[in-house]
Design an enzyme around this catalytic site. Sequence first.
Site, mmCIF file in Angstrom:
data_model
loop_
_atom_site.group_PDB
_atom_site.id
_atom_site.type_symbol
_atom_site.label_atom_id
_atom_site.label_comp_id
_atom_site.label_asym_id
_atom_site.label_seq_id
_atom_site.Cartn_x
_atom_site.Cartn_y
_atom_site.Cartn_z
ATOM 1 N N SER A 1 0.831 -1.188 0.000
ATOM 2 C CA SER A 1 0.000 0.000 0.000
ATOM 3 C C SER A 1 0.875 1.250 0.000
ATOM 4 O O SER A 1 1.706 1.432 -0.892
ATOM 5 C CB SER A 1 -0.966 -0.051 1.186
ATOM 6 O OG SER A 1 -1.967 0.927 1.071
ATOM 7 N N HIS B 1 -8.411 -4.850 -0.210
ATOM 8 C CA HIS B 1 -7.128 -4.280 0.213
ATOM 9 C C HIS B 1 -6.532 -5.017 1.407
ATOM 10 O O HIS B 1 -5.310 -5.128 1.502
ATOM 11 C CB HIS B 1 -7.329 -2.802 0.566
ATOM 12 C CG HIS B 1 -6.060 -2.042 0.716
ATOM 13 N ND1 HIS B 1 -5.274 -1.711 -0.372
ATOM 14 C CD2 HIS B 1 -5.431 -1.531 1.802
ATOM 15 C CE1 HIS B 1 -4.225 -1.031 0.037
ATOM 16 N NE2 HIS B 1 -4.292 -0.913 1.355
ATOM 17 N N ASP C 1 -10.089 -4.268 -4.723
ATOM 18 C CA ASP C 1 -9.492 -3.394 -3.706
ATOM 19 C C ASP C 1 -10.313 -2.116 -3.578
ATOM 20 O O ASP C 1 -10.490 -1.386 -4.556
ATOM 21 C CB ASP C 1 -8.044 -3.069 -4.082
ATOM 22 C CG ASP C 1 -7.256 -2.428 -2.959
ATOM 23 O OD1 ASP C 1 -7.835 -1.654 -2.179
ATOM 24 O OD2 ASP C 1 -6.042 -2.689 -2.881
#
Length: 143
Positions: free
Chosen positions: A40, A140, A109
């Site tokens: 991320s 995610h 996501d």
Amino acid sequence: GKSNGTPSEDQCYADIESAYRYLREVRKFEPEQIVLYGRSLGSGPTCYLAQKTAQEGKSVGGVILQSPLLSAYRVAFNFRFTMLGDRFPNIKYAPGIRCPVFIVHGTQDEVVPFWHGEGLFLAVPQVWRAKPFWVLGAGHNNI
């Protein structure tokens, strides 16, 4: 934690450089023995360092990116260019990476849209692209 200071993009870069320096100078690892991992927002410092080591002629051994972002602004807005003040512009760093890059991204996501992973994959020079792992139906936080 117990650290002092203010979080910033530059501080993240300084932190990953410090960890890399420790591996090189204290642990005596060669660059090609080091594989960087970024998830991320962590994909920002990872892409930065991978590109920097390539620019210095001593690329790391590889990069693994999980749910990476093209840039911070692009998470909220579908820009096709880097805006002034944008943070973690991985799209700018990716073409300069000179080691294998493996990208994992969930197709559902909800935090960093899937097209970020696809776009970053295409931004990496073709010779360094490992086959990506697009996780069907994953979001995610459940890869």
